[in-house]
Design a protein around this motif. Sequence first.
Motif, short mmCIF file in Angstrom:
data_model
loop_
_atom_site.label_atom_id
_atom_site.label_comp_id
_atom_site.label_asym_id
_atom_site.label_seq_id
_atom_site.Cartn_x
_atom_site.Cartn_y
_atom_site.Cartn_z
N PHE A 60 0.86 -1.18 0.00
CA PHE A 60 0.00 0.00 0.00
C PHE A 60 0.90 1.22 0.00
O PHE A 60 1.19 1.78 1.05
N VAL A 61 1.34 1.65 -1.15
CA VAL A 61 2.19 2.84 -1.23
C VAL A 61 1.27 4.05 -1.21
O VAL A 61 0.37 4.18 -2.03
N ASN A 62 1.50 4.95 -0.26
CA ASN A 62 0.66 6.14 -0.17
C ASN A 62 1.26 7.29 -0.96
O ASN A 62 2.39 7.22 -1.44
N ASP A 63 0.48 8.33 -1.10
CA ASP A 63 0.88 9.46 -1.95
C ASP A 63 2.10 10.22 -1.45
O ASP A 63 2.75 10.91 -2.21
N ASP A 64 2.40 10.13 -0.13
CA ASP A 64 3.52 10.89 0.39
C ASP A 64 4.80 10.06 0.47
O ASP A 64 5.69 10.34 1.24
N ALA A 65 4.89 9.02 -0.35
CA ALA A 65 6.03 8.11 -0.29
C ALA A 65 7.18 8.54 -1.19
O ALA A 65 7.92 7.71 -1.70
N ASN A 66 7.32 9.83 -1.40
CA ASN A 66 8.46 10.38 -2.12
C ASN A 66 9.02 11.54 -1.31
O ASN A 66 8.27 12.35 -0.78
N SER A 67 10.33 11.61 -1.21
CA SER A 67 10.94 12.70 -0.45
C SER A 67 10.91 13.99 -1.25
O SER A 67 10.66 14.00 -2.45
N ASN A 68 11.19 15.08 -0.57
CA ASN A 68 11.46 16.34 -1.27
C ASN A 68 12.81 16.21 -1.96
O ASN A 68 13.57 15.28 -1.68
N LEU A 69 13.11 17.15 -2.85
CA LEU A 69 14.42 17.13 -3.51
C LEU A 69 15.53 17.29 -2.47
O LEU A 69 15.42 18.12 -1.56
N VAL A 70 16.56 16.46 -2.61
CA VAL A 70 17.74 16.55 -1.74
C VAL A 70 18.86 17.11 -2.61
O VAL A 70 19.14 16.59 -3.68
N PRO A 71 19.50 18.20 -2.19
CA PRO A 71 20.53 18.82 -3.02
C PRO A 71 21.72 17.89 -3.25
O PRO A 71 21.97 16.97 -2.48
N ALA A 72 22.45 18.15 -4.32
CA ALA A 72 23.65 17.36 -4.62
C ALA A 72 24.57 17.35 -3.42
O ALA A 72 24.81 18.41 -2.81
N HIS A 73 25.06 16.19 -3.04
CA HIS A 73 25.97 15.98 -1.92
C HIS A 73 25.39 16.50 -0.60
O HIS A 73 26.13 16.82 0.32
N GLY A 74 24.06 16.56 -0.52
CA GLY A 74 23.40 17.04 0.69
C GLY A 74 22.64 15.93 1.38
O GLY A 74 22.64 14.77 0.96
N THR A 75 21.97 16.29 2.46
CA THR A 75 21.15 15.33 3.20
C THR A 75 19.75 15.88 3.36
O THR A 75 19.51 17.08 3.25
N GLY A 76 18.82 14.98 3.60
CA GLY A 76 17.44 15.35 3.83
C GLY A 76 16.75 14.25 4.62
O GLY A 76 17.30 13.16 4.79
N THR A 77 15.58 14.54 5.11
CA THR A 77 14.78 13.54 5.82
C THR A 77 13.35 13.61 5.33
O THR A 77 12.91 14.65 4.81
N PHE A 78 12.64 12.49 5.46
CA PHE A 78 11.20 12.53 5.28
C PHE A 78 10.58 11.36 6.02
O PHE A 78 11.22 10.36 6.32
N LYS A 79 9.31 11.54 6.37
CA LYS A 79 8.60 10.54 7.15
C LYS A 79 7.36 10.10 6.37
O LYS A 79 6.68 10.93 5.78
N THR A 80 7.10 8.79 6.40
CA THR A 80 5.92 8.25 5.75
C THR A 80 5.46 7.03 6.54
O THR A 80 6.14 6.59 7.46
N THR A 81 4.34 6.49 6.18
CA THR A 81 3.84 5.26 6.81
C THR A 81 3.79 4.16 5.76
O THR A 81 3.37 4.39 4.63
N LEU A 82 4.25 2.96 6.16
CA LEU A 82 4.27 1.81 5.25
C LEU A 82 3.73 0.58 5.96
O LEU A 82 4.08 0.33 7.12
N HIS A 83 2.92 -0.18 5.28
CA HIS A 83 2.44 -1.46 5.79
C HIS A 83 3.53 -2.51 5.63
O HIS A 83 4.48 -2.33 4.87
N ALA A 84 3.39 -3.63 6.33
CA ALA A 84 4.35 -4.74 6.21
C ALA A 84 4.42 -5.19 4.75
O ALA A 84 3.40 -5.30 4.07
N GLY A 85 5.64 -5.44 4.27
CA GLY A 85 5.83 -5.90 2.90
C GLY A 85 7.19 -5.50 2.37
O GLY A 85 8.03 -4.99 3.09
#
Length: 110
Positions: A60-85
């Motif tokens: 069950f991939v939800n609509d928010d299962a993509n991160s924002n753009l992470v700059p070249a050689h940079g870091t980022g975080t994102f949070k989503t919910t995923l069912h077992a699988g």
Amino acid sequence: MLTSHGPTAEPESVGFRKPGPRRTQVQPPARLEEKPQTIVFTIHNQLDHASRLEIHEGPFVNDDANSNLVPAHGTGTFKTTLHAGIYQLNAENVPAQVNGQLYVGSYRGG
């Protein structure tokens, strides 16, 4: 981690009783009434251009299962919910031969 060889997940499994390498046990199909796991990703982009982590082909991939753009050689975080699988990880604009995989179990600990 986003690289020119495709994305990788470390650890590659979450929600299992014992941490470790890839889990080969078969997970029962997720049911909609089961609560999904909240997963927080820390992304390190080792590419020479901005990219984003994309999650595909899971139960069950939800609509928010993509991160924002992470700059070249940079870091980022994102949070989503995923069912077992088992989920396929892609990096935007990276023609990878092999996609990364993330194994999500249903174990919540306690």
